[in-house]
Design a protein around this motif. Structure first.
Motif, PDB file in Angstrom:
ATOM      1  N   ARG A   1      -2.616   5.230   2.938  1.00 28.47           N
ATOM      2  CA  ARG A   1      -1.286   6.205   2.845  1.00 28.47           C
ATOM      3  C   ARG A   1      -1.852   7.555   4.006  1.00 28.47           C
ATOM      4  O   ARG A   1      -0.277   7.897   4.516  1.00 28.47           O
ATOM      5  CB  ARG A   1      -0.900   6.667   1.552  1.00 28.47           C
ATOM      6  CG  ARG A   1      -0.255   5.530   0.684  1.00 28.47           C
ATOM      7  CD  ARG A   1      -0.280   5.817  -0.496  1.00 28.47           C
ATOM      8  NE  ARG A   1      -0.344   5.041  -1.566  1.00 28.47           N
ATOM      9  CZ  ARG A   1       0.538   4.873  -2.628  1.00 28.47           C
ATOM     10  NH1 ARG A   1       0.668   6.309  -3.301  1.00 28.47           N
ATOM     11  NH2 ARG A   1      -0.197   3.772  -3.600  1.00 28.47           N
TER      12      ARG A   1
ATOM     13  N   TRP B   1      -6.265   8.102  -1.118  1.00 28.16           N
ATOM     14  CA  TRP B   1      -5.392   7.193  -0.406  1.00 28.16           C
ATOM     15  C   TRP B   1      -5.164   6.888   1.082  1.00 28.16           C
ATOM     16  O   TRP B   1      -3.778   7.577   1.236  1.00 28.16           O
ATOM     17  CB  TRP B   1      -3.995   7.419  -1.222  1.00 28.16           C
ATOM     18  CG  TRP B   1      -3.430   6.933  -3.224  1.00 28.16           C
ATOM     19  CD1 TRP B   1      -3.221   7.833  -4.011  1.00 28.16           C
ATOM     20  CD2 TRP B   1      -3.819   5.489  -3.598  1.00 28.16           C
ATOM     21  NE1 TRP B   1      -3.285   7.490  -5.189  1.00 28.16           N
ATOM     22  CE2 TRP B   1      -3.680   6.074  -5.143  1.00 28.16           C
ATOM     23  CE3 TRP B   1      -4.464   4.366  -3.120  1.00 28.16           C
ATOM     24  CZ2 TRP B   1      -3.289   4.899  -6.067  1.00 28.16           C
ATOM     25  CZ3 TRP B   1      -4.889   2.880  -4.281  1.00 28.16           C
ATOM     26  CH2 TRP B   1      -3.751   3.810  -5.019  1.00 28.16           C
TER      27      TRP B   1
ATOM     28  N   PRO C   1      -7.581   6.226  -4.697  1.00 31.05           N
ATOM     29  CA  PRO C   1      -6.777   7.198  -5.538  1.00 31.05           C
ATOM     30  C   PRO C   1      -7.323   8.574  -6.113  1.00 31.05           C
ATOM     31  O   PRO C   1      -7.231   9.177  -6.783  1.00 31.05           O
ATOM     32  CB  PRO C   1      -6.306   6.573  -6.538  1.00 31.05           C
ATOM     33  CG  PRO C   1      -7.534   5.899  -7.337  1.00 31.05           C
ATOM     34  CD  PRO C   1      -8.109   5.264  -7.022  1.00 31.05           C
TER      35      PRO C   1
ATOM     36  N   GLY D   1       0.808  -1.147  -0.273  1.00 30.91           N
ATOM     37  CA  GLY D   1       0.252   0.027   0.116  1.00 30.91           C
ATOM     38  C   GLY D   1       0.994   1.298  -0.175  1.00 30.91           C
ATOM     39  O   GLY D   1       0.412   2.158  -0.032  1.00 30.91           O
TER      40      GLY D   1
ATOM     41  N   ASP E   1      -9.491   2.743   0.145  1.00 30.40           N
ATOM     42  CA  ASP E   1      -8.412   3.078  -0.198  1.00 30.40           C
ATOM     43  C   ASP E   1      -8.396   3.921  -2.183  1.00 30.40           C
ATOM     44  O   ASP E   1      -7.532   2.552  -2.526  1.00 30.40           O
ATOM     45  CB  ASP E   1      -7.107   2.079  -0.037  1.00 30.40           C
ATOM     46  CG  ASP E   1      -6.358   2.748   0.299  1.00 30.40           C
ATOM     47  OD1 ASP E   1      -5.752   3.850   0.534  1.00 30.40           O
ATOM     48  OD2 ASP E   1      -5.072   2.098  -0.059  1.00 30.40           O
TER      49      ASP E   1
END
Length: 422
Positions: A320, A317, A297, A230, A295
């Protein structure tokens, strides 16, 4: 000579594997860029959504396979804006475990496909027992026994029968994601005469018990989103170490005070018993499934509005983002031990023990740099989901654990009444 050739072959194989990985990455990037360029919708074009639907209600039998005569209304969204003349094909989204508005607003594939193929009718069918397709089962024994996959699939077969009675024998393709993807695949298997095909996205069919998945298979998949795959190599390991530490620290009044301060907990929300730290750890851990599921983008309200605090967008994300303060390795973690700042605790399933933490003072705990940094990172990760509104001044573990949040009453629905029966 043989050893030299073996070494050379190993080097060549390694270089070949690395080149293959780079090539796959470039192909994925090029494919993504090409798909974006080919999209019929420009970057700043607003997609149609649930507000553009014609909402209909279809009367369904509560029990398709028995003698019960009770019925309920199933909610449908129909969009024919791409079929200005004749209906030549139908994409049917087989709804899953949320109000169908969620899938109308977040299934871009259907909108983009139909925009390029005039004559396509888009239909979203709400799953029985969800939102406005919930039967009146007051006083009925075993009322949930009719909320099954088999009954839901039979509902969708009836939807197609009704559509073909109106539009003729048009081809139909079932579409679904997650549980809906499982339904789409099963629908194609069980009702092959009803659909010409099925698009099953992110459908964990092999995760069913009969397929013998690993008991921790779901946890493994979630952990990948917070690990190297990830984009955050040490995040998952840090979190794995944080949870037992929170349990152990929370066993004492001093430790509970320390946790309350570090996690900015609302007064009195942690509790005063020895399991307070374990409850906090479970609450923090509980949100990561939702963050991993969301999750994407790009910023998205899909999961937060379906099962969380409402129509608030998670960042692009989000896993992240959750790992942004947990990038450096702060703990040493094995199957039965966690060590931070030279202090170890023993771990046995959900029980922990240590010589240091039962007698540690607040100043002792605050003097541990990796521990304080670790808990600060865990709070940041928890906040990505729990404080998606960016308005919380303090956190309550009982109000933000797994798919919980401060969820309002279906605030994400359009609240549009049906335009009538199909």
């Amino acid at each position: 000579m043989r050893a030299a050739l073996t070494a050379l072959a190993a080097v060549l194989l390694s270089q070949h594997a690395a080149a293959a990985r780079r090539l796959r990455h470039r192909r994925r990037w090029r494919a993504s860029r090409f798909a974006s360029r080919r999209s019929p919708f420009a970057t700043h074009t607003t997609l149609p959504d649930a507000q553009n639907c014609s909402w209909k209600a279809l009367t369904q039998q509560l029990d398709h396979f028995g003698s019960i005569e009770k019925t309920f209304d199933q909610r449908l969204c129909l969009y024919d804006g791409f079929a200005t003349k004749n209906i030549t094909r139908v994409l049917l989204y087989v709804g899953n475990e949320s109000p169908v508005d969620e899938y109308v607003n977040n299934t871009g594939l259907m909108w983009e496909y139909a925009a390029k193929r005039p004559g396509t009718l888009l239909v979203w069918a709400e799953h029985r027992y969800e939102a406005r397709s919930t039967p009146d089962t007051k006083g009925m024994r075993d009322c949930l026994s009719f909320c099954t996959v088999e009954q839901a699939l039979a509902d969708y077969a009836v939807v197609i029968q009704k559509l073909r009675a109106i539009y003729g024998q048009v081809p139909v393709v079932a579409v679904g994601g997650s549980y809906g993807g499982m339904l789409a695949a099963w629908f194609r298997l069980k009702y092959p005469a009803s659909v010409q095909g099925a698009i099953a996205a992110s459908a964990p069919i092999w995760g069913l018990p009969l397929c013998r998945p690993p008991l921790n298979g779901g946890a493994i998949a979630v952990a990948r989103a917070f690990g190297k795959a990830g984009g955050s190599e040490h995040c998952a390991r840090n979190l794995r170490g944080a949870f037992p530490l929170m349990n152990e620290i929370g066993k004492t009044p001093t430790g509970r005070t320390f946790l309350s301060e570090r996690f900015r907990l609302c007064p009195g929300s942690l509790g005063t018993d020895e399991e307070a730290g374990l409850r906090l750890a479970k609450a923090v851990q509980g949100v990561f499934f939702d963050v991993a599921e969301a999750d994407y983008p790009f910023p998205s309200t899909y999961i937060t509005s379906a099962v969380g605090p409402g129509n608030y967008a998670l960042p692009a994300w989000p896993a992240r983002v959750a790992c942004s303060e947990l990038l450096d390795l702060m703990v040493d973690v094995t199957d039965d031990r966690v060590t931070v700042d030279g202090v170890s605790i023993s771990v046995d399933w959900d029980a922990t023990s240590s010589d240091f933490f039962p007698t540690a003072s607040v100043s002792d705990l605050e003097s541990m740099p990796h521990l304080t940094k670790l808990l600060h990172g865990a709070l940041g990760a928890w906040s990505v989901w729990c404080n998606v509104t960016h308005t919380l001044k303090c956190f309550d573990p009982s109000q933000c654990d797994s798919s919980n949040g401060d969820s309002p009453w279906l605030s994400h629905e359009t609240h549009r009444l049906s335009d009538g029966h199909v």
